[in-house]
Write a protein that holds these residues in place. Structure first.
Motif, PDB file in Angstrom:
ATOM      1  N   GLU A  63     112.087  51.568  76.414  1.00  6.45           N
ATOM      2  CA  GLU A  63     112.717  52.151  75.215  1.00  6.45           C
ATOM      3  C   GLU A  63     114.146  51.647  75.025  1.00  6.45           C
ATOM      4  O   GLU A  63     114.596  51.407  73.903  1.00  6.45           O
ATOM      5  N   GLU A  67     115.881  50.122  71.653  1.00  3.22           N
ATOM      6  CA  GLU A  67     116.940  50.861  70.943  1.00  3.22           C
ATOM      7  C   GLU A  67     118.267  50.118  70.934  1.00  3.22           C
ATOM      8  O   GLU A  67     119.223  50.564  70.291  1.00  3.22           O
ATOM      9  N   ASN A  93     111.218  49.804  65.496  1.00  4.34           N
ATOM     10  CA  ASN A  93     112.650  49.670  65.789  1.00  4.34           C
ATOM     11  C   ASN A  93     113.237  48.375  65.217  1.00  4.34           C
ATOM     12  O   ASN A  93     114.319  47.960  65.612  1.00  4.34           O
TER      13      ASN A  93
END
Lengths: 360, 360
Positions: A63, A67, A93
């Motif tokens: 993740e 991000e 994303n």
């Protein structure tokens, strides 16, 4: 210059990521800005062992890379069963996506990934390296040449390798919860891609799996093959296996020409590779030898094929990032066709070697 | 010396007889003593054009050769549908028999020929030339080597040639009343023989023809293929065609080795030929090239392969004629196995591509 480099984050430290890290370092238009593993220590060890820039961030979760606003694109060498979740999340994303093959467990999953890419406007490319070698372009030129090759009549490909018992017991590629497609997903992917290349990406209409595939105790394919049939009479066969000596062949036969290659996926040598091409090959008058035989064509490259792949991926990403272009459709379309054929082979095995029709 | 030469009569002046006449002239232990055609003029023209000894008798009928007491053996390049009649008659006339391939329209016919040879005590051999090339022995040594090749896992062969429209309209090989087996009998014969060689002449248990063979308007096969399966999991495929550029490949893959050859039936050069053999071929550590790749093996021969065939045939005949030996069983046994597989492919095509079990 640095600000124009496409910044790539690596999602997962699989063995293949060593080779791709080197490729990103070699590509003139890309750089590694982050690396991640489920464990921070593993990611740090990978970064140290593989010459990653000191500036590359090390993350203990996937993740975190997805991000990171500095990350333009991700390279994702995760097991196939994790592609759906993580590739979709990456696209959501807004990360451009270089995904290991096979791209998904089936085309339905792959379509979810493509939809996520499309709605985020990010580039998709699978990590099939050999098609970016200039030798492959030279082979495709030959295969598409009406004078030198004519119309494709048949193409035969194989990819086998001799996995040791450790691999056959432990590797992710033989685990039903990780790479459930086994040798078909790994080796068969390349064979199918080569067949599609020879057919100029025209899908076959019918696929029939060969009898007697070899499955492991969990039902994962260790060896299989199939025949492919087109409307116009073209035929193809392939054979893939984890259970035989390392071999990778294409023999493509046209009405006027023939192509042979024995190292199509990984060339024997990184910067010089060859293939045999014959046009209107023929015997001498008494059929005691050949009057015209195939000729060896050698192709040189400054960059290894995997660096050329990264360069092409980064170029497409740069077109989007800096010039507001749309994502390119060519590569995802080819990935999807490969997966469609792969699905048909698997379906034919499951249906007792019945013919399976392919619908686009 | 001359009285120890095996005296050969040629029954039929087909095009291939030109090459075989030269081979008999080159073989140190054989001579042409007669030639026949249905027309005396044709036989005389053949004798003059092909350097036959002036002593060779010229006959206007096949029977005349079979009745000539000077003739030890006959070479018979007649269309397949005529084999049963003339080969049986030759054997009944105590003539040793070198017969063109395919040896018969089916194994039942071939068994009649073999029975006639057996009851007359004459040698049978089919005219498959390439298996007499020393390269073939070198390939067989490699394929049977547990260290260098291991156990055979799969073998893939093809033989295609681009027949012109004249051939496709007029050649005996596309006529149902002459060579009714078409491309399967002509080109497929070689593919099947190569597969059997790789399998050390172990017959497969099951044969399945590929979908979509191409037949001409008379039902003669112009293109077909099949997959073969053995009890122990070995698999083979072949593809043969009159409709594609001249190509002939064997790729044989074992647990430890791989063999590649692109000119197995007619070597590119008459007196020097090669094949590629790899043992435990492998990638380098980063999978950017091969640490161990196949190696080219070159084999030289003083005599062309067809002269070596004649020499072997004449040697076996001399053993019988001068030393009272029994006819050798090796070659007829291999011919019969080849025909058995060929019959199974044809049967599978006729039964809608159903698997056909082979029974010896």
């Amino acid at each position: 210059m640095a600000e124009t480099l496409i910044q790539i984050g690596i999602v997962g430290c699989a063995d293949i990521a060593r080779k791709v890290s080197r490729a990103i370092n070699l590509a003139p238009n890309a750089a590694i800005c982050a690396v991640s593993s489920r464990s921070h220590d593993k990611a740090a060890a990978f970064a140290a062992a593989n010459g990653l820039p000191l500036s590359a961030k090390v993350y203990g979760s996937y993740e975190a890379v997805l991000e990171d606003p500095e990350v333009d694109a991700v390279y994702m060498p995760l097991p196939t069963s994790l592609h759906l979740k993580w590739a979709v999340l990456a696209a959501q994303n807004k990360k451009h996506l270089l995904l290991e093959k096979p791209v998904a467990l089936d085309v339905a999953q792959f379509d979810c990934i493509l939809e996520a890419c499309e709605s985020s406007g990010v580039q998709f490319m699978d990590n099939t390296m050999w098609v970016h070698n200039p030798r492959t372009a030279a082979m495709a030129n030959f295969l598409n040449d009406a004078q030198r090759f004519g119309n494709l009549k048949s193409v035969r490909t194989c990819f086998t390798s001799a996995a040791d018992s450790d691999y056959l017991n432990r590797n992710i590629r033989v685990k039903p919860d990780l790479d459930a497609l086994g040798a078909l997903g790994d080796h068969g992917w390349y064979c199918i891609r080569a067949i599609l290349l020879a057919a100029n990406y025209e899908l076959p209409k019918t696929v029939v799996a060969s009898y007697e595939p070899v499955l492991n105790k969990d039902g994962v394919i260790l060896e299989c093959g199939a025949s492919l049939y087109w409307e116009d009479g073209k035929v193809a066969t392939f054979h893939c296996s984890f259970l035989a000596n390392l071999t990778m062949d294409i023999t493509a036969i046209g009405t006027r020409g023939t192509l042979h290659v024995h190292d199509f996926i990984i060339p024997y040598h990184e910067k010089e590779s060859s293939f045999l091409a014959g046009t209107e090959t023929s015997f001498d008058d008494l059929v005691t030898g050949w009057a015209k035989q195939p000729i060896k064509h050698t192709v040189n490259t400054d960059l290894p094929q995997e660096a050329l792949l990264v360069r092409e991926f980064a170029r497409l990403v740069a077109e989007i990032k800096f010039k507001n272009s749309k994502p390119d459709k060519k590569w995802p379309t080819i990935s999807r066709k490969t997966q469609l054929v792969l699905d048909a082979v698997k379906a034919s095995i499951q249906r007792g070697f019945e013919p399976v029709q392919i619908q686009e």
